[in-house]
Motif scaffolding. Structure first.
Motif, PDB file in Angstrom:
ATOM      1  N   GLY C 222      -2.533  61.709 -75.987  1.00  0.00           N
ATOM      2  CA  GLY C 222      -3.963  62.162 -75.908  1.00  0.00           C
ATOM      3  C   GLY C 222      -4.781  61.441 -76.992  1.00  0.00           C
ATOM      4  O   GLY C 222      -5.874  61.192 -76.783  1.00  0.00           O
ATOM      5  N   PHE C 223      -4.073  61.281 -78.145  1.00  0.00           N
ATOM      6  CA  PHE C 223      -4.957  60.452 -79.283  1.00  0.00           C
ATOM      7  C   PHE C 223      -4.868  59.028 -78.911  1.00  0.00           C
ATOM      8  O   PHE C 223      -6.013  58.404 -79.400  1.00  0.00           O
ATOM      9  CB  PHE C 223      -4.165  60.693 -80.663  1.00  0.00           C
ATOM     10  CG  PHE C 223      -4.182  62.343 -80.918  1.00  0.00           C
ATOM     11  CD1 PHE C 223      -3.063  63.060 -81.016  1.00  0.00           C
ATOM     12  CD2 PHE C 223      -5.287  62.926 -81.226  1.00  0.00           C
ATOM     13  CE1 PHE C 223      -2.973  64.353 -81.280  1.00  0.00           C
ATOM     14  CE2 PHE C 223      -5.493  64.050 -81.446  1.00  0.00           C
ATOM     15  CZ  PHE C 223      -4.191  64.836 -81.515  1.00  0.00           C
ATOM     16  N   LEU C 224      -3.894  58.562 -78.468  1.00  0.00           N
ATOM     17  CA  LEU C 224      -4.120  57.076 -78.040  1.00  0.00           C
ATOM     18  C   LEU C 224      -5.089  56.958 -76.926  1.00  0.00           C
ATOM     19  O   LEU C 224      -5.882  55.982 -77.017  1.00  0.00           O
ATOM     20  CB  LEU C 224      -2.736  56.546 -77.289  1.00  0.00           C
ATOM     21  CG  LEU C 224      -1.645  56.153 -78.257  1.00  0.00           C
ATOM     22  CD1 LEU C 224      -0.336  55.697 -77.392  1.00  0.00           C
ATOM     23  CD2 LEU C 224      -2.100  54.965 -79.284  1.00  0.00           C
ATOM     24  N   ALA C 225      -5.539  57.788 -76.161  1.00  0.00           N
ATOM     25  CA  ALA C 225      -6.448  57.748 -75.201  1.00  0.00           C
ATOM     26  C   ALA C 225      -7.726  57.884 -75.741  1.00  0.00           C
ATOM     27  O   ALA C 225      -8.543  57.102 -75.359  1.00  0.00           O
ATOM     28  CB  ALA C 225      -6.518  58.931 -74.200  1.00  0.00           C
ATOM     29  N   LEU C 226      -7.782  58.439 -77.117  1.00  0.00           N
ATOM     30  CA  LEU C 226      -9.006  58.543 -77.837  1.00  0.00           C
ATOM     31  C   LEU C 226      -9.388  57.001 -78.358  1.00  0.00           C
ATOM     32  O   LEU C 226     -10.508  56.534 -78.276  1.00  0.00           O
ATOM     33  CB  LEU C 226      -8.923  59.474 -78.927  1.00  0.00           C
ATOM     34  CG  LEU C 226      -9.329  60.979 -78.169  1.00  0.00           C
ATOM     35  CD1 LEU C 226      -9.035  61.944 -79.764  1.00  0.00           C
ATOM     36  CD2 LEU C 226     -10.575  60.956 -77.852  1.00  0.00           C
ATOM     37  N   ALA C 227      -8.297  56.484 -79.044  1.00  0.00           N
ATOM     38  CA  ALA C 227      -8.564  55.180 -79.332  1.00  0.00           C
ATOM     39  C   ALA C 227      -8.863  54.203 -78.230  1.00  0.00           C
ATOM     40  O   ALA C 227      -9.720  53.115 -78.478  1.00  0.00           O
ATOM     41  CB  ALA C 227      -7.136  54.941 -79.993  1.00  0.00           C
ATOM     42  N   VAL C 228      -8.329  54.378 -77.015  1.00  0.00           N
ATOM     43  CA  VAL C 228      -8.550  53.657 -76.041  1.00  0.00           C
ATOM     44  C   VAL C 228     -10.189  53.655 -75.578  1.00  0.00           C
ATOM     45  O   VAL C 228     -10.968  52.900 -75.240  1.00  0.00           O
ATOM     46  CB  VAL C 228      -7.868  53.816 -74.613  1.00  0.00           C
ATOM     47  CG1 VAL C 228      -8.452  53.368 -73.278  1.00  0.00           C
ATOM     48  CG2 VAL C 228      -6.356  53.164 -75.004  1.00  0.00           C
ATOM     49  N   MET C 229     -10.876  55.081 -75.928  1.00  0.00           N
ATOM     50  CA  MET C 229     -12.094  55.253 -75.472  1.00  0.00           C
ATOM     51  C   MET C 229     -12.929  54.593 -76.331  1.00  0.00           C
ATOM     52  O   MET C 229     -13.850  53.952 -76.059  1.00  0.00           O
ATOM     53  CB  MET C 229     -12.251  56.712 -75.481  1.00  0.00           C
ATOM     54  CG  MET C 229     -13.620  57.215 -75.233  1.00  0.00           C
ATOM     55  SD  MET C 229     -13.885  59.011 -75.588  1.00  0.00           S
ATOM     56  CE  MET C 229     -13.869  59.046 -77.257  1.00  0.00           C
TER      57      MET C 229
END
Lengths: 402, 517, 305
Positions: C222-229
């Motif tokens: 979930g946090f990696l996805a935030l970085a992606v965003m």
């Protein structure tokens, strides 16, 4: 800038804040009880309401409420031993909150601190107080990193702390495991070497408390933690350093205007937070409460995140943190003492999580408790031109971008 | 037959916020085709009243009528349905959207939810041509000028076929010439039958363009007059409640040696690639008030930030009392004798969540009298704060232990002024020190500035209010697009002349002002 | 080969969740709770798989489980929406609370399914989700992901809804002044992020393995996805490429044992660390020009309503 105060920074009317915290606790416990009832009902469908309630009460809620007092004196000792590191992680998060930073990386700093403590004990063979310092240093370094990212690159500390939590966890596990033959690793037991039997000098003394509570892990760690809390309390409220950090937390621009170096403050604050968390890990592992299991520690230490609950419940007040840490460890121990055949110990984590959720809007309780929406803020001197009064900090007539 | 003389009536409107009655039984009537001015000081309740009309707030009491019929306006959509539109004081434009998207936001032409941009573009271009409001539909708001942004706000109203147009302090960001253009546009609207409500605190504009004026004071309606039958002095007296001395009492003095020297200062801009301050040089001498005049956004803020140390210049030197402080830290500059009353008192000047006494020592807390070995000496701090409060008449709920957030704007500003003047600086930099304050506080601060100047201090004042500039300063420097384009003596110039220079229409070289012989 | 299979798998997950975060943040609400939403979505979806009787047709399995994952994500994210929008809570704290709650809840519920043991593991068959296309193993989420990506781009930039949503995150006062209900729009933003997050969580666990221990939640995805965003600068198109980029690192961890990388002899943990280290490096380089929705994180207060 938000108009009302953030739940992180605390302050405001002391009694109201304590009151709001109590409301959070009560609601959290209430939900916990409902949850227990639900589980009890699922496990025994068709039984009477009375049965469900009594089952939930006797095997679930009662242990939680009684916490360490459920199986005295050993469990009291456990509660005290668990509270010490929790006070530290609470201080870690709370101290950062005071400076306006959200140190969600306490878990990672704790992990590094654990590594530091065990390294100093097992590899370097240092006495316990030196190991504690080592633990703090490792934690401090790990805390400073997100601080540097924020100060110089303006990367939000939440994101970078979370990343480094995981990096830290994997790194520490790898090093400790050492491919199965690492010097810190006891392959026969799949955990690090037992300190008490092999490195007794590195174990924190218990000065008789161990015998009293029939639990040798109950050491003077708790007193060390309380002492640190007192020191932090003094630093925050009575020193120029504390004044600077809090100014940064409330208003970075004004702090800059006052001549305070924001970059320095951010990094120092994260560094100290990291040190506090690392120290907590030192207290735990050097009391030989448990050993580290590199292959099974796939999740970050819960104590790091419970520290957030502790800090919020106490509105980041160091003295308050002592009490809220005792409370959280109380229900956590209670959770582990529940009859696990009926109820999983994670119920305590759920209650903890609900409390954090409630604390996020604890201010609402404050205003409700102080009587019908009487906001403590000034009437807008120029009821906002075309802006809703929420935008305090906007001087009428000023341009929107800064 | 219903009396349709008034297109809009706001009758006995009362609007309260916690602790304050922003509008107290106010009545306002707008005739069709008229330009009706709404006059009052800051805090009088003009903007609140118009926000009620536009549906942003609801009044607790009172009735609004359109063409004689009572109506309920619960949100801007209702207002729009009644053909009421508003140009806000702080533009409500989304910066990363295009001009076109901003105009159609909330009223997008759409088929099954999909926006038909070509339809919208056509209509916008038509309107733009008809009313001579030049805009670029695809430009992003963050890239266009303030003048064009205002035109976008006006087009928002025209796009929705609004007939009743509210302008909230539209002239704050315009040059005198642009103000004249805007007034022409407004007259054009009324010739078409549209009706205009025009909020302002500037008396001359009211005399120039309005038909009637309603004056508010402290939330109450003082009265409505025909503009042709009144004067600036009469309006001013209605606005403030007593005869106002529009001039500042000031004796002539002879300036001393150079205190602040600025040479070839260049400061980059955060917002665009050009420099905000371009190679500026000037002096401020002891015993004089030098005022930097100019329209907001021409580099004044960046210049002050560079002087105070909040931002770094890319070239040039700054000397204070002979010392080069070009690379000194904020703290060092303060110690060398610079005090700074910042433009934004909430952002830079105060820590709102600290108490009054904590704010009083905001820059001095490190000095030996206020701390020992890193521990704050609370007694000394308290005594110091109490003295300042008494001396400078700073009013608050609980004295030194009041949380500053709970104080009024005027007293917050007085606290900052007290703090900065008490440091006994050689140079006092005051940026917009009276913005948002009532007349009493304004008079007080002007008196303090003059007193400091009489005591031989150097004062650099930055102001957007031409009245203040003319009354208070000894010397005026006009800034335009980052350069100094003219130097004036307030005794020999006029606001019109200043306006020309502020708009960049003229420029002239500065005189050399060295040490007094 | 395997690298491609895993890269595509993780890319779709990161992309879906990042798109969710995108919708939420464009409306003005920072959604840190994506990690927790993914966990809940994964849990509920898998729970459906476990309880559905054997012999149910594949299409029903797909529909019910994916639908349940999305729906549970919506319901869970409603908690964040309520706290942040109606109660004006601190969004980061609220999000963190929901993350902690989610993992605890998931463990409790997972244990409930395993009444005999104490494990929080669930096992299921993931056959209905996998397809074989010309020797390359892909899963259904590849198609679902691309479809949702295109839909998101369309909604965000070509519809009325999208324009208004973005206005709420950039300048809510402006949106309010033209009659848009900011609270309403923000609820939509958060619920959509819940939907995408829930599906993302399900998509992370199911296609890769046939058993999952919920004690780890979703291991930081979930946090990696935030970085992606953030790396994708809140634009769906860029998020797609950012997701592919990060997914490569994540995929390396899976194939470390079996391919050429095994020769390097690095411990598995190094690969686990890589996505996070890569994130920090990328963030370090791009943060200066980063341009988040201007009003995100600030609770919107209409004043006197």
């Amino acid at each position: 800038m938000k108009k009302t105060k953030s739940p992180r920074l605390g302050g405001g009317n002391g009694l109201l804040t304590i009151g709001a915290s109590f409301v959070c606790i009560l609601i959290g416990l209430a939900f916990g009880f409902l949850f227990l009832m639900a589980l009890s009902w699922i496990n025994n469908p068709g039984s009477s309401f009375g049965f469900i309630v009594s089952r939930a009460w006797r095997y679930g809620f009662k242990p939680i409420i009684m916490g360490g007092f459920y199986l005295p004196p050993i469990s009291i000792g456990q509660e005290i031993a668990a509270a010490a590191p929790l006070i530290m992680t609470g201080l870690s998060v709370g101290f950062a909150f005071k400076t306006g930073l959200f140190n969600i990386g306490a878990a990672g700093q704790y992990t590094l601190g654990a590594f530091g403590a065990l390294y100093c004990a097992i590899i370097l063979g240092l006495p316990w107080w030196a190991c504690l310092i080592g633990a703090s240093l490792f934690g401090a370094a790990w805390g400073a990193i997100p601080g540097i990212f924020k100060a110089y690159l303006n990367i939000h500390e939440v994101i970078s702390s979370i990343m480094f939590n995981w990096i830290g966890l994997y790194a520490v596990n790898t090093i400790m495991y050492g491919g199965g033959t690492g010097p810190m690793y006891d392959a026969s037991k799949t955990k690090t070497w037992n300190l008490r039997s092999l490195y007794p000098d590195s174990v924190i003394p218990d000065l008789g408390l161990g015998v009293f509570f029939k639990n040798r892990s109950t050491t003077i760690a708790i007193f060390l933690a309380i002492a640190v809390a007192l020191v932090i309390a003094v630093v925050i409220s009575r020193t120029t350093f504390g004044y600077e950090l809090r100014a940064c937390g409330y208003n970075r621009s004004a702090a800059k205007y006052a001549g305070i170096s924001e970059k320095k403050s951010i990094i120092l604050s994260m560094l100290i937070s990291g040190a506090l968390a690392g120290f907590g890990a030192g207290l735990y592992y050097l009391s030989a409460v448990a050993e580290w299991r590199p292959m099974e520690s796939t999740a970050l230490p819960a104590v790091g995140f419970n520290g957030i609950a502790v800090a919020l419940l106490a509105s980041s007040n160091p003295i308050g943190i002592i009490f809220s840490a005792l409370f959280i460890s109380h229900i956590t121990i209670g959770g582990s003492l529940m009859n696990s055949q009926y109820f999983p110990p994670e119920i305590a984590d759920i209650i903890s999580g609900i409390i954090i959720y409630l604390c996020a809007f604890a201010l609402l309780f404050q205003t409700m408790l102080s009587g019908r929406g009487r906001k403590k803020n000034a009437p807008p001197e120029s009821p906002p031109a075309s802006e809703p009064p929420a935008e305090d900090g906007e001087v009428p007539g000023k341009e929107a971008n800064e | 037959m219903a009396d349709a003389e008034y297109v809009i009536e706001m009758l006995n409107i009362t609007k309260e916020f916690p602790g304050i009655k922003a509008n107290d039984n106010v009545t306002l009537q707008l005739k069709k085709g008229e330009i009706h001015a709404l006059l009052g000081e800051n805090g009088a309740g003009k903007s609140t009243l118009m926000s009620v009309l536009f549906g942003l707030y609801q009044a607790e009491e009172g009735v609004i009528k359109k063409n004689g019929e009572p109506v309920r306006i619960l949100n801007p959509n209702d207002a729009n349905a009644l053909s009421i539109g508003m140009v806000h004081q702080h533009f409500k434009l989304v910066e990363c959207f295009s001009v076109l998207d901003n105009i159609i936001l909330g009223a997008e032409p759409a088929r099954l939810g999909v926006i038909q941009r070509h339809e919208a573009r056509e209509k916008v271009l038509q309107l733009s041509k008809k009313y001579a409001l030049r805009v670029e539909p695809d430009a992003l708001i963050e890239d266009i000028s303030v003048g064009m942004q205002q035109r976008v706000e006006i087009l928002k109203m025209l796009y929705r076929d609004n007939e009743i147009l509210i302008f909230d302090e539209p002239t704050a960001v315009l040059t005198p010439q642009e103000i004249k253009e805007l007034m022409e546009i407004m007259r054009g609207f009324t010739r078409e039958g549209k009706s205009i409500l025009f909020i302002t605190h500037k008396l001359q504009e009211i005399m120039d363009v309005s038909d009637r004026v309603t004056v508010l004071r402290r939330g109450k309606c003082v009265g409505t007059v025909n503009t042709s039958e009144t004067t600036v002095e009469a309006l001013s007296a209605m606005m403030v409640g007593r005869p106002v001395n529009l001039k500042v009492e000031k004796a002539d003095t002879k300036p001393g040696g150079v205190v602040l020297g600025v040479a070839n200062l260049t400061v980059p801009s955060r917002l665009h690639k050009n420099n905000a301050v371009k190679n500026i040089s000037f002096n401020v001498r002891a015993g004089e008030i030098v005022c930097l005049a100019g329209i907001e956004g021409n580099g004044q803020n960046e210049l002050i930030y560079a002087l105070s140390g909040l931002e770094k210049q890319s070239a040039g030197t700054i000397t204070l009392c002979g010392r080069d402080i070009s690379t000194a830290s904020i703290r060092e500059r303060s110690r060398c004798g610079m005090s700074h009353i910042p433009a934004d008192r909430h952002k830079y000047g105060l820590v709102l969540d600290y108490t009054l006494e904590q704010n009083m020592v905001l820059q001095r807390y490190r000095e030996p009298e206020f701390q020992k070995n890193g521990f704050i000496q609370f007694d000394t701090v308290r005594k110091y704060s109490d003295r300042l409060i008494a001396q400078y008449d700073v009013r608050s709920g609980q004295g030194s232990s009041t949380v500053v957030r709970a104080m009024s704007g005027g007293n917050q500003q007085k606290a900052i002024v007290a703090r900065e003047i008490d440091k006994n600086p050689e140079l006092l930099v005051a940026v917009q020190p009276t913005r948002g304050l009532d007349v009493g506080a304004i008079e007080y601060i002007h008196r303090q500035l003059v007193a400091q100047r009489d005591a031989g201090k150097a004062i650099l004042l930055v102001s957007l209010e031409l009245d203040e500039v003319m009354n208070v300063s000894d010397r005026i420097l006009v800034m335009y697009e980052g350069e100094l384009v003219g130097e004036f003596d307030p005794r020999t110039t006029t606001t019109d002349e200043l306006g020309l220079y502020m708009a960049g229409a003229k420029r002239r070289a500065l005189e050399e002002k060295g040490d007094a012989t | 080969m395997l690298l491609i299979k895993y890269t595509l798998l993780y890319a779709m997950v990161l992309m879906l969740v990042a798109l969710g975060g995108c919708f939420s943040e464009h409306s003005g609400i920072i959604n840190i709770a994506l990690e927790g939403i993914m966990t809940i979505g994964g849990l509920v979806g898998i729970a459906m798989l476990v309880v559905m009787p054997a012999g149910t047709s594949n299409s029903v399995i797909l529909l019910v489980s994916i639908g349940a994952a999305g729906l549970s994500g919506i319901l869970y994210s409603a908690l964040l929406a309520f706290a942040s929008i109606n109660l004006k809570a601190d969004q980061t704290i609220g999000g963190t609370a929901l993350n902690l709650l989610a993992t605890a809840l998931a463990v409790v519920i997972a244990r409930r399914f395993n009444t005999g043991t104490q494990a929080a593991k669930l096992s299921y068959s993931n056959a209905p989700f996998i397809y074989n296309i010309g020797g390359l193993t892909v899963n259904i989420f590849l198609f679902i992901g691309i479809a949702l990506l295109l839909l998101s781009i369309f909604i965000m930039y070509r519809t009325r809804f999208g324009l208004r949503l973005r206005a709420c995150g950039e300048h809510p006062q402006a949106a309010d002044s033209v009659g848009i209900n900011v609270y309403h729009m923000r609820w939509w933003g958060v619920l959509i992020s819940g939907f995408l997050g829930g599906i993302g969580g399900f998509a992370y666990i199911v296609p890769a393995v046939q058993t999952w221990n919920f004690e780890v939640g979703v291991a930081g995805m979930g946090f990696l996805a935030l970085a992606v965003m953030i790396f994708g600068q809140w634009k769906p198109g860029r998020i797609f490429f950012a997701a592919m980029f990060f997914a490569v690192f994540k995929a390396l961890a899976n194939i470390a044992d079996s391919t050429f990388l095994a020769a390097l002899g690095w411990p598995k943990e190094i690969y686990n660390m890589m996505p996070f280290i890569a994130s920090m490096i990328i963030l370090a380089f791009t943060s200066k020009k980063s341009r988040a929705p201007k009003a995100e994180g600030i609770p919107y207060d209409k004043g006197s309503r």
